[in-house]
Design a protein around this motif. Sequence first.
Motif, PDB file in Angstrom:
ATOM      1  N   ALA A   6       0.858  -1.183   0.000  1.00 30.88           N
ATOM      2  CA  ALA A   6       0.000   0.000   0.000  1.00 30.88           C
ATOM      3  C   ALA A   6       0.891   1.229   0.000  1.00 30.88           C
ATOM      4  CB  ALA A   6      -0.909   0.007   1.232  1.00 30.88           C
ATOM      5  N   TRP A   7       0.306   2.342  -0.400  1.00 29.71           N
ATOM      6  CA  TRP A   7       1.028   3.617  -0.376  1.00 29.71           C
ATOM      7  C   TRP A   7       0.808   4.316   0.955  1.00 29.71           C
ATOM      8  CZ3 TRP A   7       4.546   3.949  -3.940  1.00 29.71           C
ATOM      9  CH2 TRP A   7       4.365   3.238  -5.122  1.00 29.71           C
ATOM     10  N   TRP A   8      -0.384   4.153   1.529  1.00 27.72           N
ATOM     11  CA  TRP A   8      -0.718   4.671   2.850  1.00 27.72           C
ATOM     12  C   TRP A   8      -1.828   3.800   3.416  1.00 27.72           C
ATOM     13  CZ3 TRP A   8      -2.384   7.363  -1.526  1.00 27.72           C
ATOM     14  CH2 TRP A   8      -3.755   7.457  -1.692  1.00 27.72           C
ATOM     15  N   LEU A   9      -2.192   4.055   4.666  1.00 28.40           N
ATOM     16  CA  LEU A   9      -3.219   3.266   5.343  1.00 28.40           C
ATOM     17  C   LEU A   9      -4.326   4.185   5.845  1.00 28.40           C
ATOM     18  CD1 LEU A   9      -0.857   0.977   7.450  1.00 28.40           C
ATOM     19  CD2 LEU A   9      -2.017   0.390   5.304  1.00 28.40           C
ATOM     20  N   LYS A  10      -5.411   3.579   6.280  1.00 28.72           N
ATOM     21  CA  LYS A  10      -6.523   4.326   6.862  1.00 28.72           C
ATOM     22  C   LYS A  10      -6.708   3.840   8.289  1.00 28.72           C
ATOM     23  CE  LYS A  10     -11.304   5.637   5.977  1.00 28.72           C
ATOM     24  NZ  LYS A  10     -12.431   5.464   5.054  1.00 28.72           N
ATOM     25  N   ASP A  11      -6.690   4.773   9.238  1.00 33.46           N
ATOM     26  CA  ASP A  11      -6.914   4.438  10.636  1.00 33.46           C
ATOM     27  C   ASP A  11      -8.396   4.115  10.809  1.00 33.46           C
ATOM     28  OD1 ASP A  11      -7.676   4.809  13.437  1.00 33.46           O
ATOM     29  OD2 ASP A  11      -5.657   5.605  13.719  1.00 33.46           O
ATOM     30  N   GLU A  12      -8.690   2.878  11.157  1.00 28.28           N
ATOM     31  CA  GLU A  12     -10.083   2.429  11.258  1.00 28.28           C
ATOM     32  C   GLU A  12     -10.844   3.140  12.371  1.00 28.28           C
ATOM     33  OE1 GLU A  12     -11.543   0.680   8.942  1.00 28.28           O
ATOM     34  OE2 GLU A  12      -9.630   0.524   7.903  1.00 28.28           O
ATOM     35  N   GLU A  13     -10.161   3.552  13.423  1.00 35.57           N
ATOM     36  CA  GLU A  13     -10.836   4.234  14.528  1.00 35.57           C
ATOM     37  C   GLU A  13     -11.209   5.667  14.181  1.00 35.57           C
ATOM     38  OE1 GLU A  13      -8.878   3.943  18.302  1.00 35.57           O
ATOM     39  OE2 GLU A  13      -8.483   1.790  18.033  1.00 35.57           O
ATOM     40  N   THR A  14     -10.284   6.389  13.556  1.00 33.95           N
ATOM     41  CA  THR A  14     -10.523   7.803  13.268  1.00 33.95           C
ATOM     42  C   THR A  14     -11.032   8.043  11.845  1.00 33.95           C
ATOM     43  OG1 THR A  14      -8.276   8.199  12.469  1.00 33.95           O
ATOM     44  CG2 THR A  14      -8.665   8.464  14.847  1.00 33.95           C
ATOM     45  N   GLY A  15     -10.814   7.074  10.958  1.00 33.60           N
ATOM     46  CA  GLY A  15     -11.184   7.255   9.558  1.00 33.60           C
ATOM     47  C   GLY A  15     -10.199   8.116   8.787  1.00 33.60           C
ATOM     48  N   LYS A  16      -9.126   8.563   9.451  1.00 34.22           N
ATOM     49  CA  LYS A  16      -8.126   9.423   8.815  1.00 34.22           C
ATOM     50  C   LYS A  16      -7.099   8.571   8.071  1.00 34.22           C
ATOM     51  CE  LYS A  16      -5.053  13.291   9.732  1.00 34.22           C
ATOM     52  NZ  LYS A  16      -5.214  13.834   8.421  1.00 34.22           N
ATOM     53  N   HIS A  17      -6.713   9.067   6.920  1.00 35.60           N
ATOM     54  CA  HIS A  17      -5.670   8.407   6.137  1.00 35.60           C
ATOM     55  C   HIS A  17      -4.321   8.782   6.735  1.00 35.60           C
ATOM     56  CE1 HIS A  17      -8.412   7.041   2.978  1.00 35.60           C
ATOM     57  NE2 HIS A  17      -9.097   8.116   3.313  1.00 35.60           N
ATOM     58  N   ILE A  18      -3.470   7.785   6.957  1.00 36.53           N
ATOM     59  CA  ILE A  18      -2.184   8.016   7.606  1.00 36.53           C
ATOM     60  C   ILE A  18      -1.039   7.562   6.699  1.00 36.53           C
ATOM     61  CG2 ILE A  18      -3.100   7.932   9.954  1.00 36.53           C
ATOM     62  CD1 ILE A  18      -2.203   5.000  10.112  1.00 36.53           C
ATOM     63  N   ASN A  19       0.122   8.075   6.947  1.00 33.73           N
ATOM     64  CA  ASN A  19       1.352   7.753   6.204  1.00 33.73           C
ATOM     65  C   ASN A  19       1.380   8.342   4.794  1.00 33.73           C
ATOM     66  OD1 ASN A  19       0.770   4.815   7.851  1.00 33.73           O
ATOM     67  ND2 ASN A  19       2.680   5.893   8.253  1.00 33.73           N
ATOM     68  N   ILE A  20       0.545   9.319   4.523  1.00 34.79           N
ATOM     69  CA  ILE A  20       0.537   9.933   3.191  1.00 34.79           C
ATOM     70  C   ILE A  20       1.813  10.733   2.958  1.00 34.79           C
ATOM     71  CG2 ILE A  20      -0.633  11.566   1.659  1.00 34.79           C
ATOM     72  CD1 ILE A  20      -3.262  10.695   3.037  1.00 34.79           C
ATOM     73  N   GLU A  21       2.223  11.514   3.969  1.00 34.71           N
ATOM     74  CA  GLU A  21       3.456  12.285   3.828  1.00 34.71           C
ATOM     75  C   GLU A  21       4.634  11.358   3.542  1.00 34.71           C
ATOM     76  OE1 GLU A  21       1.491  12.451   6.558  1.00 34.71           O
ATOM     77  OE2 GLU A  21       0.762  14.504   6.681  1.00 34.71           O
ATOM     78  N   GLU A  22       4.649  10.220   4.237  1.00 33.55           N
ATOM     79  CA  GLU A  22       5.721   9.235   4.029  1.00 33.55           C
ATOM     80  C   GLU A  22       5.691   8.671   2.606  1.00 33.55           C
ATOM     81  OE1 GLU A  22       4.933   9.452   8.432  1.00 33.55           O
ATOM     82  OE2 GLU A  22       3.712   9.451   6.623  1.00 33.55           O
ATOM     83  N   ALA A  23       4.497   8.489   2.053  1.00 34.46           N
ATOM     84  CA  ALA A  23       4.383   8.011   0.668  1.00 34.46           C
ATOM     85  C   ALA A  23       4.975   9.022  -0.303  1.00 34.46           C
ATOM     86  CB  ALA A  23       2.916   7.725   0.323  1.00 34.46           C
ATOM     87  N   PHE A  24       4.684  10.311  -0.076  1.00 39.92           N
ATOM     88  CA  PHE A  24       5.258  11.364  -0.923  1.00 39.92           C
ATOM     89  C   PHE A  24       6.785  11.341  -0.826  1.00 39.92           C
ATOM     90  CE2 PHE A  24       1.059  12.785  -1.403  1.00 39.92           C
ATOM     91  CZ  PHE A  24       0.985  13.904  -2.216  1.00 39.92           C
ATOM     92  N   GLU A  25       7.314  11.263   0.400  1.00 39.93           N
ATOM     93  CA  GLU A  25       8.766  11.241   0.604  1.00 39.93           C
ATOM     94  C   GLU A  25       9.397  10.000  -0.035  1.00 39.93           C
ATOM     95  OE1 GLU A  25      11.042  13.416   1.747  1.00 39.93           O
ATOM     96  OE2 GLU A  25       9.367  14.828   1.766  1.00 39.93           O
ATOM     97  N   TYR A  26       8.732   8.872   0.104  1.00 35.51           N
ATOM     98  CA  TYR A  26       9.227   7.612  -0.459  1.00 35.51           C
ATOM     99  C   TYR A  26       9.370   7.734  -1.979  1.00 35.51           C
ATOM    100  CZ  TYR A  26       9.034   2.685  -1.923  1.00 35.51           C
ATOM    101  OH  TYR A  26       9.275   1.468  -2.516  1.00 35.51           O
ATOM    102  N   VAL A  27       8.327   8.212  -2.644  1.00 38.40           N
ATOM    103  CA  VAL A  27       8.391   8.352  -4.108  1.00 38.40           C
ATOM    104  C   VAL A  27       9.439   9.388  -4.488  1.00 38.40           C
ATOM    105  CG1 VAL A  27       7.118   9.019  -6.183  1.00 38.40           C
ATOM    106  CG2 VAL A  27       6.011   7.581  -4.459  1.00 38.40           C
ATOM    107  N   LYS A  28       9.511  10.473  -3.746  1.00 40.78           N
ATOM    108  CA  LYS A  28      10.516  11.507  -4.026  1.00 40.78           C
ATOM    109  C   LYS A  28      11.926  10.922  -3.932  1.00 40.78           C
ATOM    110  CE  LYS A  28      11.904  16.143  -2.617  1.00 40.78           C
ATOM    111  NZ  LYS A  28      11.576  17.282  -1.741  1.00 40.78           N
TER     112      LYS A  28
END
Length: 183
Positions: free
Chosen positions: A74-96
């Motif tokens: 996956a590129w990022w995950l979704k926190d099931e408790e909060t519904g917020k998408h997490i690790n998106i910044e890390e995905a951007f950094e990873y691709v960069k």
Amino acid sequence: PTPTPTTIPQNVDTMEPTKMRILCLHGKFQNGSAFANKIGGAKRKLSRVYDLHFLDGPIPLEDENEYNSNNPKAWWLKDEETGKHINIEEAFEYVKEITSGQTYDAILGFSQGGTLATGLAIGGVVPGVRAVVTAGSPFVQDVLDVAKHVADATPMDDNEMNLYQKGFNMPKFHMAGETDQLI
């Protein structure tokens, strides 16, 4: 259609046409190899003119999944408790980081990878990108928020268009079918 000779970059030393490069981002529960196999027919045709570069997402997922993908990512995950998408910044950094020192003419993405492709283009993360093509990509506001933050943090000359606006103005082709599942 095949690009005209004026759109194909030339190798300065040999004057041979250089293939334009496309960065390819898989969907959640896939990996680069699985994505390449899924688009096999299109890949064969595209590979005649374009150099396709398939990345693997940074987050390993459990092997047991309904999509029968080996080594799913996956590129990022979704926190099931909060519904917020997490690790998106890390995905951007990873691709960069992975694409550092390389340029791409376009980004092709499926599902989660398509959403990321749009965010990367809007954020100006991958230099040289002039177009984005996505299929079955869900709308995730968190990705656009990260893209805006990244673009706003990038220093620009006074006469240059803001990266975020430049990314929004970039040609994009988004495909979605009635039976597409959000994954």
